[in-house]
Motif scaffolding. Structure first.
Motif, mmCIF file in Angstrom:
data_model
loop_
_atom_site.group_PDB
_atom_site.id
_atom_site.type_symbol
_atom_site.label_atom_id
_atom_site.label_comp_id
_atom_site.label_asym_id
_atom_site.label_seq_id
_atom_site.Cartn_x
_atom_site.Cartn_y
_atom_site.Cartn_z
ATOM 1 N N THR A 107 -1.947 -7.571 -0.880
ATOM 2 C CA THR A 107 -0.438 -7.026 -0.758
ATOM 3 C C THR A 107 0.403 -8.916 -0.164
ATOM 4 O OG1 THR A 107 -0.532 -6.561 1.509
ATOM 5 C CG2 THR A 107 -1.002 -4.966 -0.750
ATOM 6 N N THR A 109 10.154 1.469 15.008
ATOM 7 C CA THR A 109 9.930 1.439 16.197
ATOM 8 C C THR A 109 11.511 2.139 17.104
ATOM 9 O OG1 THR A 109 11.956 -0.652 16.488
ATOM 10 C CG2 THR A 109 9.326 -0.492 15.903
ATOM 11 N N GLY A 159 -1.958 -9.008 2.564
ATOM 12 C CA GLY A 159 -2.641 -9.933 2.460
ATOM 13 C C GLY A 159 -2.805 -11.526 2.421
ATOM 14 N N PRO A 164 -8.416 0.173 5.899
ATOM 15 C CA PRO A 164 -8.828 -0.526 4.792
ATOM 16 C C PRO A 164 -9.242 -2.214 4.928
ATOM 17 C CG PRO A 164 -6.275 -0.167 4.852
ATOM 18 C CD PRO A 164 -7.119 0.485 5.667
ATOM 19 N N ALA A 200 -5.031 2.509 9.206
ATOM 20 C CA ALA A 200 -5.318 1.305 10.515
ATOM 21 C C ALA A 200 -6.646 0.153 9.840
ATOM 22 C CB ALA A 200 -7.333 2.792 11.083
ATOM 23 N N LEU A 214 14.698 3.142 7.445
ATOM 24 C CA LEU A 214 14.350 3.917 8.739
ATOM 25 C C LEU A 214 13.623 2.270 9.565
ATOM 26 C CD1 LEU A 214 12.516 5.772 10.591
ATOM 27 C CD2 LEU A 214 10.701 5.534 8.728
ATOM 28 N N GLY A 222 3.078 -1.304 9.175
ATOM 29 C CA GLY A 222 2.609 -1.902 10.124
ATOM 30 C C GLY A 222 3.454 -3.651 9.781
ATOM 31 N N ILE A 223 2.799 -4.100 10.871
ATOM 32 C CA ILE A 223 2.927 -5.860 10.698
ATOM 33 C C ILE A 223 1.597 -6.382 11.319
ATOM 34 C CG2 ILE A 223 5.486 -6.294 11.018
ATOM 35 C CD1 ILE A 223 5.016 -6.759 13.980
ATOM 36 N N ARG A 229 6.079 -7.063 19.152
ATOM 37 C CA ARG A 229 6.583 -6.197 18.026
ATOM 38 C C ARG A 229 5.148 -5.812 17.974
ATOM 39 N NH1 ARG A 229 11.143 -4.677 16.205
ATOM 40 N NH2 ARG A 229 10.952 -4.833 13.511
ATOM 41 N N VAL A 271 5.882 -2.444 16.473
ATOM 42 C CA VAL A 271 4.885 -1.328 14.768
ATOM 43 C C VAL A 271 4.286 -0.455 14.976
ATOM 44 C CG1 VAL A 271 5.683 -2.040 12.092
ATOM 45 C CG2 VAL A 271 6.683 -3.326 14.030
ATOM 46 N N ILE A 302 1.069 -1.651 -0.008
ATOM 47 C CA ILE A 302 -0.377 0.413 0.018
ATOM 48 C C ILE A 302 0.550 1.234 0.031
ATOM 49 C CG2 ILE A 302 -1.799 1.300 1.668
ATOM 50 C CD1 ILE A 302 -2.820 -1.592 2.135
ATOM 51 N N GLY A 303 1.923 1.444 0.718
ATOM 52 C CA GLY A 303 2.569 2.672 0.929
ATOM 53 C C GLY A 303 4.183 2.560 0.453
HETATM 54 P P1 NAD Z 1 3.036 -5.354 3.343
HETATM 55 O O1 NAD Z 1 4.067 -5.840 4.324
HETATM 56 O O2 NAD Z 1 2.859 -5.405 1.886
HETATM 57 O O3 NAD Z 1 3.690 -3.936 3.605
HETATM 58 C C1 NAD Z 1 4.336 -3.222 4.900
HETATM 59 C C2 NAD Z 1 5.144 -2.313 4.843
HETATM 60 O O4 NAD Z 1 5.979 -2.267 6.362
HETATM 61 C C3 NAD Z 1 6.703 -3.001 4.424
HETATM 62 O O5 NAD Z 1 7.615 -2.272 3.345
HETATM 63 C C4 NAD Z 1 7.843 -3.615 5.533
HETATM 64 O O6 NAD Z 1 9.172 -3.485 4.792
HETATM 65 C C5 NAD Z 1 7.371 -2.064 6.456
HETATM 66 N N1 NAD Z 1 7.963 -2.468 8.009
HETATM 67 C C6 NAD Z 1 7.289 -3.512 8.564
HETATM 68 N N2 NAD Z 1 8.208 -2.911 10.090
HETATM 69 C C7 NAD Z 1 8.595 -1.836 9.523
HETATM 70 C C8 NAD Z 1 9.446 -1.195 10.594
HETATM 71 N N3 NAD Z 1 9.965 -1.933 11.736
HETATM 72 N N4 NAD Z 1 9.598 0.188 9.878
HETATM 73 C C9 NAD Z 1 9.508 0.055 9.212
HETATM 74 N N5 NAD Z 1 8.768 -0.391 7.935
HETATM 75 C C10 NAD Z 1 8.376 -1.518 8.078
HETATM 76 O O7 NAD Z 1 1.625 -4.720 4.269
HETATM 77 P P2 NAD Z 1 0.701 -3.675 3.200
HETATM 78 O O8 NAD Z 1 -0.537 -4.504 3.150
HETATM 79 O O9 NAD Z 1 1.402 -2.668 2.021
HETATM 80 O O10 NAD Z 1 0.393 -2.874 4.597
HETATM 81 C C11 NAD Z 1 0.233 -1.542 4.646
HETATM 82 C C12 NAD Z 1 -0.144 -1.424 6.204
HETATM 83 O O11 NAD Z 1 -1.707 -1.320 5.774
HETATM 84 C C13 NAD Z 1 -0.034 -1.593 7.513
HETATM 85 O O12 NAD Z 1 0.441 -0.747 8.640
HETATM 86 C C14 NAD Z 1 -0.984 -2.942 8.021
HETATM 87 O O13 NAD Z 1 -1.497 -2.955 9.038
HETATM 88 C C15 NAD Z 1 -2.521 -1.984 7.219
HETATM 89 N N6 NAD Z 1 -3.591 -2.700 6.785
HETATM 90 C C16 NAD Z 1 -3.222 -3.363 5.550
HETATM 91 C C17 NAD Z 1 -3.948 -4.420 5.410
HETATM 92 C C18 NAD Z 1 -3.853 -6.235 4.054
HETATM 93 O O14 NAD Z 1 -4.942 -6.385 4.126
HETATM 94 N N7 NAD Z 1 -2.754 -5.917 3.590
HETATM 95 C C19 NAD Z 1 -5.502 -4.280 5.576
HETATM 96 C C20 NAD Z 1 -5.444 -3.095 6.119
HETATM 97 C C21 NAD Z 1 -4.641 -2.453 7.015
#
Ligand code: NAD
Length: 267
Positions: A197, A65, A200, A192, A146, A62, A92-93, A109, A113, A18-19
């Protein structure tokens, strides 16, 4: 509409997912984007691709934490782009374990994060966002990632849900605090549904494991059926919402929770 011409945005966790999609979209909308992540190679690649497409991007290593890591990331962004108008707390994790199964280390953890990372990011960006808000008609903006799991319960990962519920209320509370202090920084959250991703896909695998199976296609189908719109989300669906919240078009929105979930929470 939804333009960010002349603005500088910092996005945590934007090497991929997403980022990453949001960094690309924001660069297309005229912003200079700084990407912070722990995935250095992937992050550098994303920044390179944005530059190759005609945008301006910076990658900084970056760990959300760590306070010192945030300070260095802000310094690098200010040095390269001179100011900061938008912060997207996206990193996020997910854990995917129940209350009985998750270890204390896994819980710590998630908190580090998903919660501490958002607090530290907000604090590190605040002086720069205040400064840019003072010189801009619409102020500056923070968008926090969120989840639907920050609005309704999650049977798969109650600990993740607890962190995202925290992000939901931290968003509203900082919107109130910054409003009271006259900072002109809008703070909104985005929620979301399940997005296709890496994270997901991790949820499909974890749901399968919890059911004692490794049929991730079956759990992907279950997840899809939870979205009345008939499909899972893609990163770009969320990027468009984040861009809107960051742009001056959302100039009267603060403390809001924008739900982009294909109807997941309408049921
Ligand atoms: P993703 O795992 O593809 O991307 C998350 C990114 O965060 C990764 O590039 C990872 O390296 C980075 N990251 C993790 N720990 C980190 C740290 N300590 N410092 C810096 N970067 C760090 O996940 P995504 O699906 O793109 O999720 C992005 C955001 O959207 C998250 O906050 C997630 O909780 C939220 N979200 C995702 C979903 C989904 O279904 N994918 C649904 C709701 C919310």
């Amino acid at each position: 509409m939804n333009r960010l011409d002349g603005k500088v945005a910092f996005l945590s966790g934007a090497a991929r997912g997403i980022g990453g999609a949001t960094a690309r979209l924001m660069a297309n909308a005229g912003a200079k984007v700084a990407i912070g992540d722990v995935l250095d190679e992937r992050g550098r690649q994303t920044a390179k691709e944005i530059e190759a497409a005609g945008g301006q991007a910076l990658y900084v290593s970056l760990d959300v934490t760590q306070e010192v890591s945030w300070a260095a990331a802000m310094d690098a962004t200010l040095k390269k782009f001179g100011k900061l108008d938008v912060l997207v707390n996206n990193a996020g994790i997910f854990n995917g374990k129940g209350v009985e199964e998750a270890t204390l280390d896994e819980w710590n953890r998630l908190v580090a994060v998903n919660l501490t990372g958002v607090v530290l990011g907000t604090r590190a960006a605040l002086p720069h966002l205040k400064q840019s808000a003072a010189g801009s008609p619409h102020g500056s903006a923070i968008v926090n990632l969120a989840s639907v799991a920050g609005l309704v319960g999650s049977q798969l990962d109650p600990l993740y849900s607890l962190t995202k519920g925290g992000v939901t209320l931290f968003t509203k509370s900082t919107a109130l605090e910054f409003g009271r202090k006259g900072y002109r920084i809008r703070v909104n959250s985005i929620h979301p549904g399940v997005i296709d991703t890496d994270m997901g896909q991790q949820t499909f695998a974890m749901r399968a494991r919890a059911l004692g199976s490794n049929d991730t296609q079956a759990t992907r189908d279950v997840s899809t059926r939870m979205h009345p719109i008939g499909r899972l989300g893609v990163a770009e669906d969320i990027a468009k919402g984040i861009l809107f919240l960051a742009s001056d078009d959302a100039g009267f929105m603060t403390g809001s929770a924008l739900v982009v979930d294909g109807g997941y929470t309408a049921q």
